[in-house]
Every structure is written in structure tokens, then in C-alpha cells.
Design a protein around this motif. Structure first.
Motif, PDB file in Angstrom:
ATOM      1  N   GLN A  94      -1.310  -5.486   3.646  1.00 44.18           N
ATOM      2  CA  GLN A  94      -1.913  -5.461   2.286  1.00 44.18           C
ATOM      3  C   GLN A  94      -1.685  -6.607   1.320  1.00 44.18           C
ATOM      4  O   GLN A  94      -2.432  -6.864   0.542  1.00 44.18           O
ATOM      5  CB  GLN A  94      -1.714  -3.879   1.777  1.00 44.18           C
ATOM      6  N   GLU A 109      -0.547   2.674   4.432  1.00 37.94           N
ATOM      7  CA  GLU A 109       0.848   3.149   5.291  1.00 37.94           C
ATOM      8  C   GLU A 109       1.159   4.696   4.772  1.00 37.94           C
ATOM      9  O   GLU A 109       1.323   5.497   5.832  1.00 37.94           O
ATOM     10  CB  GLU A 109       2.200   2.580   4.701  1.00 37.94           C
ATOM     11  N   GLU A 110       1.167   5.070   3.582  1.00 36.53           N
ATOM     12  CA  GLU A 110       1.106   6.636   3.327  1.00 36.53           C
ATOM     13  C   GLU A 110      -0.267   7.287   3.735  1.00 36.53           C
ATOM     14  O   GLU A 110      -0.198   8.349   4.288  1.00 36.53           O
ATOM     15  CB  GLU A 110       1.133   6.599   1.570  1.00 36.53           C
ATOM     16  N   MET A 123       4.345  -7.214  11.558  1.00 33.92           N
ATOM     17  CA  MET A 123       4.015  -7.190  10.316  1.00 33.92           C
ATOM     18  C   MET A 123       3.604  -5.664  10.137  1.00 33.92           C
ATOM     19  O   MET A 123       2.713  -5.174  10.741  1.00 33.92           O
ATOM     20  CB  MET A 123       2.808  -8.056   9.871  1.00 33.92           C
ATOM     21  N   ASP A 124       4.094  -5.092   9.037  1.00 36.27           N
ATOM     22  CA  ASP A 124       3.737  -3.771   8.880  1.00 36.27           C
ATOM     23  C   ASP A 124       2.286  -3.607   7.890  1.00 36.27           C
ATOM     24  O   ASP A 124       1.956  -4.594   7.402  1.00 36.27           O
ATOM     25  CB  ASP A 124       4.876  -2.856   8.204  1.00 36.27           C
ATOM     26  N   ILE A 125       1.904  -2.345   7.645  1.00 38.98           N
ATOM     27  CA  ILE A 125       0.701  -2.415   7.045  1.00 38.98           C
ATOM     28  C   ILE A 125       0.707  -2.747   5.635  1.00 38.98           C
ATOM     29  O   ILE A 125      -0.125  -3.346   4.961  1.00 38.98           O
ATOM     30  CB  ILE A 125       0.289  -0.601   6.920  1.00 38.98           C
ATOM     31  N   LEU A 126       2.083  -2.427   4.974  1.00 42.54           N
ATOM     32  CA  LEU A 126       1.901  -2.878   3.622  1.00 42.54           C
ATOM     33  C   LEU A 126       2.236  -4.434   3.349  1.00 42.54           C
ATOM     34  O   LEU A 126       1.532  -4.891   2.556  1.00 42.54           O
ATOM     35  CB  LEU A 126       3.289  -2.131   2.789  1.00 42.54           C
ATOM     36  N   ASP A 127       2.498  -5.134   4.462  1.00 42.32           N
ATOM     37  CA  ASP A 127       2.986  -6.488   4.385  1.00 42.32           C
ATOM     38  C   ASP A 127       1.461  -7.070   4.359  1.00 42.32           C
ATOM     39  O   ASP A 127       1.044  -8.141   4.016  1.00 42.32           O
ATOM     40  CB  ASP A 127       3.607  -6.991   5.500  1.00 42.32           C
ATOM     41  N   ASP A 158      -2.425   2.963  -0.742  1.00 41.64           N
ATOM     42  CA  ASP A 158      -1.598   2.785  -0.020  1.00 41.64           C
ATOM     43  C   ASP A 158      -1.799   3.263   1.567  1.00 41.64           C
ATOM     44  O   ASP A 158      -1.762   4.398   1.880  1.00 41.64           O
ATOM     45  CB  ASP A 158      -0.085   3.303  -0.574  1.00 41.64           C
ATOM     46  N   THR A 209       0.122   7.971   7.461  1.00 45.21           N
ATOM     47  CA  THR A 209       1.041   9.044   7.590  1.00 45.21           C
ATOM     48  C   THR A 209       0.309  10.374   7.344  1.00 45.21           C
ATOM     49  O   THR A 209       0.623  11.249   8.069  1.00 45.21           O
ATOM     50  CB  THR A 209       2.336   8.912   6.727  1.00 45.21           C
TER      51      THR A 209
END
Length: 110
Positions: free
Chosen positions: A7, A83-84, A1-5, A81, A87
Motif C-alpha cells: 500500500q 491488512e486489517e 513484502m507485506d500488504i502495508l508495504d 488498511d 484479517t
């Protein structure tokens, strides 16, 4: 699961309740509380304050996940966000700390 998922999942879960996200100061208090629980467990395991014999072993992974949950709540409530943001944060560390520590031979190309 990525961070946006993550969230999205947290937002879906919180969205089922009329109260929604807590105000920012309440979330800061909650974050502080969760970090305190992690600190207590770390102190019991690695510090100078052992648990009493009748106290159960804590779950470090769950304590970290509790902190992640409240951080995600914070970000969602403020429209961030993660994820952003992650980064941008890593770019900052890569530039600022590129030569701060001794690199391992296999990682010299990073």
C-alpha cells in the motif's frame, strides 16, 4: 513484502502524479477491465475459446498483479488498511465456513 508495504509503495508511486487516485467509479471500471483481461486469459487456457495461433501466451501472474494493484489503489484512496481488512475477512470465513467442506487430516486442527 507485506500488504502495508504494498500500500505504501503504490501510494508513493501514485503520489508523484498531480492527478492522484482516480475517482471510485473510474477505479471500479478499471478493476472490471482488469478482471476481464484475466477472464479472457483463463478462457483461452482452460475454457472453450482457444487463442488464435498468432496470439502470444498471456501472463496470468501479471494479470493477477494488475488486479492487486487496482485493489490497492482503491483501498488507499478510501483510507482502508488492507491488512486489517484481510484479517477481519479471514475471521469471517473461519467462523462461517469452518465446517462447510471436508477437511484434510493434516488440517483438522485449523
Amino acid at each position: 513484502m507485506d500488504i502495508l508495504d504494498m500500500q505504501k509503495e503504490v501510494d508513493n508511486w501514485i503520489g508523484q502524479f498531480a492527478e492522484g487516485y482516480w475517482p471510485p467509479l473510474a477505479m471500479l471500471a478499471r478493476l472490471t477491465e482488469e478482471v476481464g483481461e484475466l477472464a479472457r486469459e483463463i478462457n483461452h487456457r482452460y475454457g472453450t475459446k482457444p487463442k488464435k495461433p498468432e496470439e502470444p501466451e498471456g501472463d496470468l501472474a501479471l494479470e493477477l498483479a494488475d488486479i492487486l494493484f487496482i485493489i490497492i489503489c482503491y483501498a488507499n484512496s478510501l483510507g482502508i488498511d488492507l491488512e486489517e481488512a484481510f484479517t477481519r475477512m479471514m475471521n469471517k470465513y473461519r467462523a462461517r465456513d469452518a465446517f462447510r467442506w471436508t477437511r484434510k487430516d493434516s488440517q483438522e486442527e485449523l
